[in-house]
Motif scaffolding. Structure first.
Motif, PDB file in Angstrom:
ATOM      1  N   CYS A  14       6.206  10.374   6.091  1.00  0.00           N
ATOM      2  CA  CYS A  14       6.233  10.413   7.553  1.00  0.00           C
ATOM      3  C   CYS A  14       4.938   9.817   8.112  1.00  0.00           C
ATOM      4  O   CYS A  14       3.860  10.025   7.553  1.00  0.00           O
ATOM      5  N   PRO A  15       5.008   9.106   9.233  1.00  0.00           N
ATOM      6  CA  PRO A  15       3.787   8.504   9.778  1.00  0.00           C
ATOM      7  C   PRO A  15       2.911   9.471  10.552  1.00  0.00           C
ATOM      8  O   PRO A  15       1.843   9.076  11.018  1.00  0.00           O
ATOM      9  N   TYR A  16       3.302  10.702  10.726  1.00  0.00           N
ATOM     10  CA  TYR A  16       2.548  11.563  11.642  1.00  0.00           C
ATOM     11  C   TYR A  16       1.583  12.511  10.907  1.00  0.00           C
ATOM     12  O   TYR A  16       0.581  12.065  10.397  1.00  0.00           O
ATOM     13  N   CYS A  17       1.900  13.790  10.821  1.00  0.00           N
ATOM     14  CA  CYS A  17       0.841  14.764  10.525  1.00  0.00           C
ATOM     15  C   CYS A  17       0.473  14.836   9.039  1.00  0.00           C
ATOM     16  O   CYS A  17       1.054  14.166   8.191  1.00  0.00           O
ATOM     17  N   SER A  18      -0.501  15.718   8.765  1.00  0.00           N
ATOM     18  CA  SER A  18      -1.117  15.756   7.436  1.00  0.00           C
ATOM     19  C   SER A  18      -0.224  16.341   6.352  1.00  0.00           C
ATOM     20  O   SER A  18      -0.588  16.321   5.183  1.00  0.00           O
ATOM     21  N   LEU A  19       0.929  16.878   6.740  1.00  0.00           N
ATOM     22  CA  LEU A  19       1.860  17.355   5.715  1.00  0.00           C
ATOM     23  C   LEU A  19       2.415  16.175   4.924  1.00  0.00           C
ATOM     24  O   LEU A  19       2.751  16.303   3.759  1.00  0.00           O
ATOM     25  N   GLN A  20       2.520  15.016   5.599  1.00  0.00           N
ATOM     26  CA  GLN A  20       2.999  13.785   4.970  1.00  0.00           C
ATOM     27  C   GLN A  20       4.310  14.035   4.214  1.00  0.00           C
ATOM     28  O   GLN A  20       4.437  13.733   3.002  1.00  0.00           O
ATOM     29  N   CYS A  21       5.268  14.570   4.956  1.00  0.00           N
ATOM     30  CA  CYS A  21       6.575  14.882   4.361  1.00  0.00           C
ATOM     31  C   CYS A  21       7.187  13.645   3.705  1.00  0.00           C
ATOM     32  O   CYS A  21       7.042  12.521   4.210  1.00  0.00           O
ATOM     33  N   GLY A  22       7.902  13.877   2.620  1.00  0.00           N
ATOM     34  CA  GLY A  22       8.544  12.769   1.930  1.00  0.00           C
ATOM     35  C   GLY A  22       9.781  12.293   2.677  1.00  0.00           C
ATOM     36  O   GLY A  22      10.547  13.095   3.217  1.00  0.00           O
ATOM     37  N   MET A  23       9.947  11.007   2.751  1.00  0.00           N
ATOM     38  CA  MET A  23      11.153  10.439   3.376  1.00  0.00           C
ATOM     39  C   MET A  23      11.468   9.099   2.731  1.00  0.00           C
ATOM     40  O   MET A  23      10.597   8.460   2.130  1.00  0.00           O
ATOM     41  N   LEU A 447      -4.843  -6.111  20.454  1.00  0.00           N
ATOM     42  CA  LEU A 447      -4.343  -6.817  19.272  1.00  0.00           C
ATOM     43  C   LEU A 447      -3.170  -6.041  18.689  1.00  0.00           C
ATOM     44  O   LEU A 447      -3.314  -4.861  18.317  1.00  0.00           O
ATOM     45  N   PRO A 448      -1.983  -6.658  18.611  1.00  0.00           N
ATOM     46  CA  PRO A 448      -0.784  -5.945  18.128  1.00  0.00           C
ATOM     47  C   PRO A 448      -0.792  -5.828  16.612  1.00  0.00           C
ATOM     48  O   PRO A 448      -0.849  -6.845  15.908  1.00  0.00           O
ATOM     49  N   VAL A 449      -0.707  -4.604  16.128  1.00  0.00           N
ATOM     50  CA  VAL A 449      -0.850  -4.393  14.680  1.00  0.00           C
ATOM     51  C   VAL A 449       0.378  -3.717  14.103  1.00  0.00           C
ATOM     52  O   VAL A 449       1.209  -3.153  14.814  1.00  0.00           O
ATOM     53  N   THR A 450       0.444  -3.770  12.769  1.00  0.00           N
ATOM     54  CA  THR A 450       1.592  -3.244  12.027  1.00  0.00           C
ATOM     55  C   THR A 450       1.684  -1.729  12.137  1.00  0.00           C
ATOM     56  O   THR A 450       0.693  -1.035  12.382  1.00  0.00           O
ATOM     57  N   GLN A 451       2.905  -1.235  11.913  1.00  0.00           N
ATOM     58  CA  GLN A 451       3.130   0.205  11.825  1.00  0.00           C
ATOM     59  C   GLN A 451       3.323   0.611  10.367  1.00  0.00           C
ATOM     60  O   GLN A 451       3.473  -0.223   9.479  1.00  0.00           O
ATOM     61  N   TRP A 452       3.410   1.915  10.164  1.00  0.00           N
ATOM     62  CA  TRP A 452       3.447   2.541   8.848  1.00  0.00           C
ATOM     63  C   TRP A 452       4.445   1.913   7.878  1.00  0.00           C
ATOM     64  O   TRP A 452       4.109   1.705   6.717  1.00  0.00           O
ATOM     65  N   ALA A 453       5.647   1.602   8.345  1.00  0.00           N
ATOM     66  CA  ALA A 453       6.674   1.133   7.407  1.00  0.00           C
ATOM     67  C   ALA A 453       6.551  -0.353   7.119  1.00  0.00           C
ATOM     68  O   ALA A 453       7.355  -0.900   6.364  1.00  0.00           O
ATOM     69  N   GLU A 454       5.569  -1.001   7.716  1.00  0.00           N
ATOM     70  CA  GLU A 454       5.432  -2.453   7.579  1.00  0.00           C
ATOM     71  C   GLU A 454       4.221  -2.841   6.734  1.00  0.00           C
ATOM     72  O   GLU A 454       3.871  -4.018   6.661  1.00  0.00           O
ATOM     73  N   GLU A 455       3.570  -1.841   6.136  1.00  0.00           N
ATOM     74  CA  GLU A 455       2.335  -2.139   5.418  1.00  0.00           C
ATOM     75  C   GLU A 455       2.172  -1.173   4.246  1.00  0.00           C
ATOM     76  O   GLU A 455       2.601  -0.029   4.309  1.00  0.00           O
ATOM     77  N   ASP A 456       1.536  -1.641   3.204  1.00  0.00           N
ATOM     78  CA  ASP A 456       1.181  -0.769   2.090  1.00  0.00           C
ATOM     79  C   ASP A 456      -0.093  -0.020   2.432  1.00  0.00           C
ATOM     80  O   ASP A 456      -0.902  -0.470   3.248  1.00  0.00           O
ATOM     81  N   GLY A 464      -5.522  17.245  -0.140  1.00  0.00           N
ATOM     82  CA  GLY A 464      -6.367  16.351  -0.934  1.00  0.00           C
ATOM     83  C   GLY A 464      -5.548  15.550  -1.925  1.00  0.00           C
ATOM     84  O   GLY A 464      -6.078  15.007  -2.896  1.00  0.00           O
ATOM     85  N   ARG A 465      -4.249  15.457  -1.665  1.00  0.00           N
ATOM     86  CA  ARG A 465      -3.335  14.715  -2.528  1.00  0.00           C
ATOM     87  C   ARG A 465      -3.226  13.285  -1.975  1.00  0.00           C
ATOM     88  O   ARG A 465      -2.819  13.084  -0.829  1.00  0.00           O
ATOM     89  N   VAL A 466      -3.572  12.305  -2.795  1.00  0.00           N
ATOM     90  CA  VAL A 466      -3.496  10.906  -2.379  1.00  0.00           C
ATOM     91  C   VAL A 466      -2.079  10.410  -2.655  1.00  0.00           C
ATOM     92  O   VAL A 466      -1.547  10.612  -3.748  1.00  0.00           O
ATOM     93  N   ILE A 467      -1.463   9.798  -1.638  1.00  0.00           N
ATOM     94  CA  ILE A 467      -0.066   9.359  -1.770  1.00  0.00           C
ATOM     95  C   ILE A 467       0.077   7.908  -1.310  1.00  0.00           C
ATOM     96  O   ILE A 467      -0.761   7.398  -0.565  1.00  0.00           O
ATOM     97  N   ARG A 468       1.145   7.295  -1.738  1.00  0.00           N
ATOM     98  CA  ARG A 468       1.435   5.901  -1.363  1.00  0.00           C
ATOM     99  C   ARG A 468       2.360   5.837  -0.174  1.00  0.00           C
ATOM    100  O   ARG A 468       3.356   6.535  -0.101  1.00  0.00           O
ATOM    101  N   ARG A 469       2.027   4.960   0.733  1.00  0.00           N
ATOM    102  CA  ARG A 469       2.991   4.522   1.740  1.00  0.00           C
ATOM    103  C   ARG A 469       3.325   3.087   1.409  1.00  0.00           C
ATOM    104  O   ARG A 469       2.420   2.286   1.181  1.00  0.00           O
ATOM    105  N   ARG A 470       4.600   2.777   1.375  1.00  0.00           N
ATOM    106  CA  ARG A 470       4.999   1.431   0.958  1.00  0.00           C
ATOM    107  C   ARG A 470       5.529   0.624   2.120  1.00  0.00           C
ATOM    108  O   ARG A 470       6.187   1.162   3.014  1.00  0.00           O
ATOM    109  N   ALA A 471       5.279  -0.668   2.056  1.00  0.00           N
ATOM    110  CA  ALA A 471       5.877  -1.576   3.032  1.00  0.00           C
ATOM    111  C   ALA A 471       7.374  -1.639   2.754  1.00  0.00           C
ATOM    112  O   ALA A 471       7.799  -2.008   1.663  1.00  0.00           O
TER     113      ALA A 471
END
Ligand code: SF4
Length: 705
Positions: A14-23, A447-456, A464-471
């Motif tokens: 998820c692009p929002y809070c620190s829970l970073q729920c899986g989707m 400056l128009p920039v990418t959103q969460w689902a458009e970038e790695d 303290g768990r490091v996770i991947r967000r994928r494009a």
């Protein structure tokens, strides 16, 4: 607009809070993307309404797809080519440094930026601009708990254990967190804990959905949490509940802390907090009697001028009861922003270098300068904190330009009216954002920039768990990533292009080297290692383990002992008076995130909570001739805001609550008090004195009985 980049189902978060729920981001043919919940340890397949609707923003009609620029102040923002926009940004920053000195260029980041962006932004400030003037909006969120964690444990990692460990705690003390509304999927962990027979104690001035599910609710006067913590420690000492073996083996400073708490007699604390002595005693006995217990704080106690001391007060209590450094026990902070944790580790803080290193530490400077290939002496020193930079900008001695990434301070900073005035005084303001936020609307260049689902990229969640967000999708034509923006501007400022790679994995690999040996050591974490459920820092070796649980054998202080601190409660910074007779406290609602730049644009969320509101007790409403749904004017010593009355018996009679997600007249932060915690530099968002009045008249028949 979006072109698929391979798989139609991409696992992400998820692009929002620190829970970073899986989707999963799902794309069926050329249809609009949607999200489906995915199993992940923090969320167990759950999403809140923000998560479910997150894909709505990706092809939003208000999405910016071309840079905007104004020729001069007063002229409109107009579309412009990227090269012209970047030339203008670089030219203004260089001219400012030449005219006013390097520190006159300011940089303002955000706790939602990926680790790669946060790292690159810090490096951009120190290497490309060579300015000390960089800080970020995380200073407004987690700074007090972070400072307290470092003082007490020698290390700040929000939760020193996985969220799932909550189920193992026989008692949980939750202070100033409305988890059920701000992170609904996390409630599954409280469910597990309570089903297993565990007790939940909640401290909150409001009877929130979280407080209503508690076994014990301590409805303390806002701003008195530290007195409550001291009173609870006093009871623990006086009634023989201290775990002296744990205190002797694993802590230092108990005697002085206990002595200080000696002044907080329960009946005195009851007068300060409004919490009955017997209720306090009951809470302490529940915690002390549990074999395992956790103390968790959130913004309630932290966003205060005594936020650090308040968190230390609750850490003292946990340590005195022996509820730390053991499986199923410990103190933790429930971080708010999506990358609030990683965002405070990699160098966008005024006093910090990557790996949670201090910028005034010669060894840290030498290490990071070595990775960056620059002279350590060329790195600037510590700069002003977020509020101090915003309060002075455009004025004598303050920054003259500001580059903003991932933040909307016109809505989210305290005393927002002053922030808006000061932004207008700057020589130059540039904002990177996918939308024209309230801050971007004031900029000279957007400056128009990418959103969460458009970038790695990677995020570090509240554990303290490091996770991947994928494009998952190619960005719309005309949009670039923040990393590209920083790289292109840096080159225009004279840096070699290889100093600012734009590939996220290359940036992450450099971050790993820069963090190696630091407190937040990512050296052993690669993108490949983040397949699956991520890895917990510290993780120094590629072939070695990560660290889900900290402090089991020793704390991260020099002697391995956790430190209790002698702290004292201070009266409210801004007492109520005849002119301002009520307490105002601020916070979140379930349907919006931070300043609302994203969530206010999601139709389903906007329909649910379309405007600012103020919660007040029906008796208080009657006194002020207010009915449910009325316009209310709220006035503090800093300004006036307008919001819709929402009557509820769940709030104290002396307190009103206003969420902070809206701009314009509904901005709660027009009212808030920027007085700072002396150590964390956290403003006192949670408390100020206010008066209320009807915004429009009505007849007696419309008033509540
Ligand atoms: Fe989960 Fe937070 Fe996203 Fe809601 S906003 S789905 S709780 S990560």
């Amino acid at each position: 607009m979006h072109e698929p980049t391979g798989s139609a189902r991409t696992p992400t978060h998820c692009p929002y809070c620190s829970l970073q729920c899986g989707m999963d981001l799902v794309r069926e043919g050329q249809g609009a993307p949607s999200v489906e919940a995915r199993a992940f340890p923090t969320s167990r397949g759950g999403l809140c309404r923000k998560g479910w609707t997150a894909a709505d923003l990706l092809a939003h009609p208000q999405r910016l797809t071309t840079p905007l620029m104004r020729e001069h102040r007063g002229s409109p923002l107009r579309p412009v080519a990227w090269a012209a926009a970047l030339d203008r940004v670089a030219g203004e920053l260089a001219a400012c440094a030449a005219r006013h000195g390097r520190d006159a260029n300011g940089v303002f980041g955000g706790g939602g930026l990926t680790n790669e962006k946060a790292y690159a932004l810090g490096k951009f400030a120190r290497v490309a601009l060579r300015t000390a003037s960089i800080d970020y909006n995380g200073r407004f969120c987690m700074a007090s708990a972070a400072t307290a964690g470092q003082l007490a444990f020698g290390l700040d990692r929000g939760l020193p254990f996985p969220l799932e460990d909550i189920a193992r705690a026989e008692a949980v003390l939750l202070v100033g967190s409305n988890l059920a509304e701000t992170m609904p999927p996390a409630v599954v962990h409280l469910d597990d804990q309570q089903v297993a027979g565990g007790k939940l104690i909640v401290v909150d001035p409001r009877a929130t959905p979280t407080a209503r599910r508690a076994d014990l609710h301590l409805q303390a006067v806002p701003g008195t949490d530290l007195a409550l913590a001291l009173g609870m420690l006093h009871i623990a000492v006086r009634e023989g509940l201290v775990d002296h073996d744990f205190v002797a083996e694993r802590t230092s400073g108990f005697e002085r802390a206990a002595q200080r708490a000696g002044a907080y007699w329960p009946d005195r604390v009851e007068r300060i907090c409004g919490v009955d002595v017997e209720v306090m005693r009951h809470a302490v006995h529940i915690l002390a009697g549990a074999r395992t217990a956790m103390v968790l704080t959130a913004r309630g106690p932290e966003q205060s001028r005594q936020g650090t001391d308040t968190v230390l007060g609750f850490i003292n209590l946990a340590l005195a009861l022996g509820k730390a450094g053991r499986p199923g026990s410990g103190y933790g902070c429930l971080t708010g922003q999506g990358n609030g944790q990683g965002g405070r580790e990699h160098g966008q803080k005024a006093d910090q270098l990557p790996g949670y290193r201090r910028i005034d530490d010669p060894a840290a400077r030498a290490h990071v300068a070595g990775v960056w290939g620059v002279d350590p002496d060329s790195l600037p020193g510590p700069g002003a904190s977020a509020w101090e930079m915003l309060a002075a900008m455009g004025r004598e001695g303050g920054v003259r330009t500001l580059l903003v990434l991932g933040s909307n301070p016109v809505v989210s900073a305290p005393q927002a009216g002053l922030v808006e005035e000061n932004l207008a005084e700057l020589d130059f303001l540039a904002v990177c954002d996918p939308f024209v936020s309230e801050t971007a609307a004031l900029a000279d260049v957007v400056l128009p920039v990418t959103q969460w689902a458009e970038e790695d990229g990677t995020m570090t969640n509240l554990e303290g768990r490091v996770i991947r967000r994928r494009a998952a999708l190619a960005p719309p034509d005309g949009v670039r990533s923040d990393l590209e923006v920083l790289g292109r501007v840096a080159v225009r400022l004279g840096c070699p292009p290889e100093w600012f790679p734009t590939d996220p994995e290359a940036v992450f690999d450099e971050l790993r080297r820069a963090s190696a040996g630091g407190r937040a050591d990512y050296a052993g974490i690669s993108y490949a290692r983040l397949e699956g459920d991520g890895a917990f820092w510290p993780c120094p070796h590629p072939d070695g383990p990560d660290t889900p649980r900290l402090f089991l054998d020793r704390f991260a202080t020099e002697d391995g002992r956790a430190r209790l601190h002698a702290v004292s409660h201070r009266p409210h910074a801004e007492p109520t008076t005849g002119a301002f007779p009520l307490w105002l406290t601020t916070g979140r609602v379930s349907g919006h995130y931070q300043s609302g730049t994203q969530t206010r644009r999601v139709a389903a969320l906007d329909a649910l909570e379309p405007e600012a509101f103020v919660e007040l007790h029906p008796v208080l409403a009657r006194r002020h001739r207010l009915a449910d749904g009325d316009d209310v004017l709220l006035t503090t010593r800093r300004g006036t805001a307008r919001a819709r009355a929402r009557l509820t018996p769940d709030i104290r009679l002396d307190t009103v609550f206003m969420p902070f997600h809206w701009g314009g007249e509904g901005r709660a932060n027009l009212l808030t008090n920027p007085v700072l915690d002396p150590r964390s530099r956290m403003p006192e968002f949670k408390l100020c004195a206010v008066r209320i009045a009807p915004g429009s008249p009505h007849s007696d028949e419309e008033l509540p009985a």
